[in-house]
Motif scaffolding. Sequence first.
Motif, PDB file in Angstrom:
ATOM      1  N   ASN A  35       0.836  -1.199   0.000  1.00  0.00           N
ATOM      2  CA  ASN A  35       0.000   0.000   0.000  1.00  0.00           C
ATOM      3  C   ASN A  35       0.878   1.260   0.000  1.00  0.00           C
ATOM      4  O   ASN A  35       1.997   1.260   0.508  1.00  0.00           O
ATOM      5  N   PRO A  36       0.362   2.346  -0.599  1.00  0.00           N
ATOM      6  CA  PRO A  36       1.171   3.561  -0.800  1.00  0.00           C
ATOM      7  C   PRO A  36       1.721   4.156   0.492  1.00  0.00           C
ATOM      8  O   PRO A  36       2.839   4.661   0.505  1.00  0.00           O
ATOM      9  N   ALA A  37       0.977   4.088   1.576  1.00  0.00           N
ATOM     10  CA  ALA A  37       1.448   4.690   2.837  1.00  0.00           C
ATOM     11  C   ALA A  37       2.692   3.962   3.341  1.00  0.00           C
ATOM     12  O   ALA A  37       3.652   4.586   3.800  1.00  0.00           O
ATOM     13  N   LEU A  38       2.696   2.638   3.243  1.00  0.00           N
ATOM     14  CA  LEU A  38       3.865   1.859   3.660  1.00  0.00           C
ATOM     15  C   LEU A  38       5.057   2.166   2.752  1.00  0.00           C
ATOM     16  O   LEU A  38       6.178   2.361   3.226  1.00  0.00           O
ATOM     17  N   ILE A  39       4.785   2.242   1.451  1.00  0.00           N
ATOM     18  CA  ILE A  39       5.875   2.521   0.502  1.00  0.00           C
ATOM     19  C   ILE A  39       6.481   3.893   0.790  1.00  0.00           C
ATOM     20  O   ILE A  39       7.700   4.062   0.748  1.00  0.00           O
ATOM     21  N   ARG A  40       5.652   4.860   1.146  1.00  0.00           N
ATOM     22  CA  ARG A  40       6.195   6.201   1.450  1.00  0.00           C
ATOM     23  C   ARG A  40       7.078   6.168   2.697  1.00  0.00           C
ATOM     24  O   ARG A  40       8.121   6.802   2.758  1.00  0.00           O
ATOM     25  N   ARG A  41       6.669   5.399   3.707  1.00  0.00           N
ATOM     26  CA  ARG A  41       7.492   5.280   4.924  1.00  0.00           C
ATOM     27  C   ARG A  41       8.835   4.637   4.597  1.00  0.00           C
ATOM     28  O   ARG A  41       9.889   5.085   5.054  1.00  0.00           O
ATOM     29  N   ILE A  42       8.796   3.571   3.804  1.00  0.00           N
ATOM     30  CA  ILE A  42      10.037   2.884   3.436  1.00  0.00           C
ATOM     31  C   ILE A  42      10.910   3.807   2.583  1.00  0.00           C
ATOM     32  O   ILE A  42      12.132   3.847   2.744  1.00  0.00           O
ATOM     33  N   SER A  43      10.266   4.584   1.707  1.00  0.00           N
ATOM     34  CA  SER A  43      11.013   5.484   0.818  1.00  0.00           C
ATOM     35  C   SER A  43      11.759   6.555   1.601  1.00  0.00           C
ATOM     36  O   SER A  43      12.897   6.911   1.269  1.00  0.00           O
ATOM     37  N   VAL A  44      11.121   7.100   2.648  1.00  0.00           N
ATOM     38  CA  VAL A  44      11.778   8.102   3.490  1.00  0.00           C
ATOM     39  C   VAL A  44      13.048   7.500   4.100  1.00  0.00           C
ATOM     40  O   VAL A  44      14.124   8.087   4.059  1.00  0.00           O
ATOM     41  N   CYS A  45      12.919   6.279   4.630  1.00  0.00           N
ATOM     42  CA  CYS A  45      14.064   5.623   5.278  1.00  0.00           C
ATOM     43  C   CYS A  45      15.152   5.303   4.264  1.00  0.00           C
ATOM     44  O   CYS A  45      16.346   5.470   4.549  1.00  0.00           O
ATOM     45  N   ALA A  46      14.735   4.833   3.082  1.00  0.00           N
ATOM     46  CA  ALA A  46      15.711   4.484   2.049  1.00  0.00           C
ATOM     47  C   ALA A  46      16.489   5.729   1.633  1.00  0.00           C
ATOM     48  O   ALA A  46      17.718   5.715   1.555  1.00  0.00           O
ATOM     49  N   TYR A  47      15.781   6.820   1.397  1.00  0.00           N
ATOM     50  CA  TYR A  47      16.443   8.034   0.908  1.00  0.00           C
ATOM     51  C   TYR A  47      17.386   8.629   1.950  1.00  0.00           C
ATOM     52  O   TYR A  47      18.526   8.976   1.649  1.00  0.00           O
ATOM     53  N   GLU A  48      16.908   8.745   3.171  1.00  0.00           N
ATOM     54  CA  GLU A  48      17.771   9.320   4.219  1.00  0.00           C
ATOM     55  C   GLU A  48      19.021   8.462   4.419  1.00  0.00           C
ATOM     56  O   GLU A  48      20.121   8.984   4.608  1.00  0.00           O
ATOM     57  N   SER A  49      18.845   7.145   4.372  1.00  0.00           N
ATOM     58  CA  SER A  49      19.987   6.243   4.573  1.00  0.00           C
ATOM     59  C   SER A  49      20.943   6.324   3.388  1.00  0.00           C
ATOM     60  O   SER A  49      22.160   6.336   3.564  1.00  0.00           O
ATOM     61  N   GLU A  50      20.364   6.361   2.192  1.00  0.00           N
ATOM     62  CA  GLU A  50      21.198   6.453   0.992  1.00  0.00           C
ATOM     63  C   GLU A  50      22.030   7.738   1.026  1.00  0.00           C
ATOM     64  O   GLU A  50      23.229   7.720   0.747  1.00  0.00           O
ATOM     65  N   MET A  51      21.399   8.856   1.397  1.00  0.00           N
ATOM     66  CA  MET A  51      22.129  10.123   1.427  1.00  0.00           C
ATOM     67  C   MET A  51      23.197  10.118   2.522  1.00  0.00           C
ATOM     68  O   MET A  51      24.248  10.725   2.361  1.00  0.00           O
ATOM     69  N   ASN A  52      22.917   9.436   3.625  1.00  0.00           N
ATOM     70  CA  ASN A  52      23.947   9.329   4.669  1.00  0.00           C
ATOM     71  C   ASN A  52      25.182   8.611   4.138  1.00  0.00           C
ATOM     72  O   ASN A  52      26.305   9.004   4.438  1.00  0.00           O
ATOM     73  N   VAL A  53      24.956   7.559   3.349  1.00  0.00           N
ATOM     74  CA  VAL A  53      26.105   6.831   2.781  1.00  0.00           C
ATOM     75  C   VAL A  53      26.833   7.724   1.774  1.00  0.00           C
ATOM     76  O   VAL A  53      28.058   7.819   1.783  1.00  0.00           O
ATOM     77  N   VAL A  54      26.069   8.413   0.916  1.00  0.00           N
ATOM     78  CA  VAL A  54      26.684   9.292  -0.097  1.00  0.00           C
ATOM     79  C   VAL A  54      27.543  10.372   0.581  1.00  0.00           C
ATOM     80  O   VAL A  54      28.664  10.640   0.159  1.00  0.00           O
ATOM     81  N   MET A  55      27.016  10.971   1.645  1.00  0.00           N
ATOM     82  CA  MET A  55      27.696  12.118   2.254  1.00  0.00           C
ATOM     83  C   MET A  55      28.762  11.725   3.275  1.00  0.00           C
ATOM     84  O   MET A  55      29.777  12.381   3.397  1.00  0.00           O
TER      85      MET A  55
END
Lengths: 144, 115
Positions: A35-55
């Motif tokens: 469901n879209p709400a779950l995907i949005r929660r996972i997306s927030v975590c994925a993006y923040e974590s990905e940017m932490n690795v990048v930076m």
Amino acid sequence: MPDLERRFTIRANDFVNAGEVSLEIQSILKHIGFNPALIRRISVCAYESEMNVVMHGGDGEALLKVSPNSVTLVFTDQGKGIKDIELAFKPGYSTANLKHREMGFGAGMGLPNIKESADSIEIHSEEGHGTTLNIGFELEGDFG
Amino acid sequence: MNVRDIQGLFHLDVATGEIGLEREVKGGYCGDLLSDVMANAMEGHIWLTIQSHQNIVAVAVLKEMAAIILVNGRLPDENTKAKAKEEGLPILLSSSTAYQLAGQIYGAGIGKTEV
């Protein structure tokens, strides 16, 4: 639903491709039909974590695991590690440099956002030896 | 109201992402700190920002926002435009400040009844 496991490479300081791993994870989860709400929660975590690795993380990788009862994201990097984990979770605390801040990163909200959006979070870090972040989401009728 | 209605009503230029102009706009958010937008913007929002680099596209797509409006006369980088086009995400342009434009959009009824 069959179990699924996918690995993605994240490159340090690659701001051109930053976010691509999170977009691919979002696309896989949409394809599965969560469901879209779950995907949005996972997306927030994925993006923040990905940017932490990048930076901060040097090179690293993301692992997406989907099982019948849970979705798990594991981010592993070979970066400088986190000196004080408790402090890193404090809203507003950031070690981002000036370039990151000018781009709108480094608000000190990354780990707090992940904690807010995830069902569980485990972090292991040693200064000079990288960080592993394990983020869990429980599935309870989250399809459609 | 959809993105095209807002574009027409406030005479905004379309930089890219025409394919997404029919998306419904449910509210809006102003912010230049990406993690703040990640935390607080919602699905269907229109996002007003001065950030013009390509990382804004991933943020908008991951949060399923309706469109981005670059304010203060900012122009998107070429790779921002290319990425937004690929994702079908409209990027609109305004010479107004975020404060002025947000006030106008809110005045048109967008976001007032948001739950």
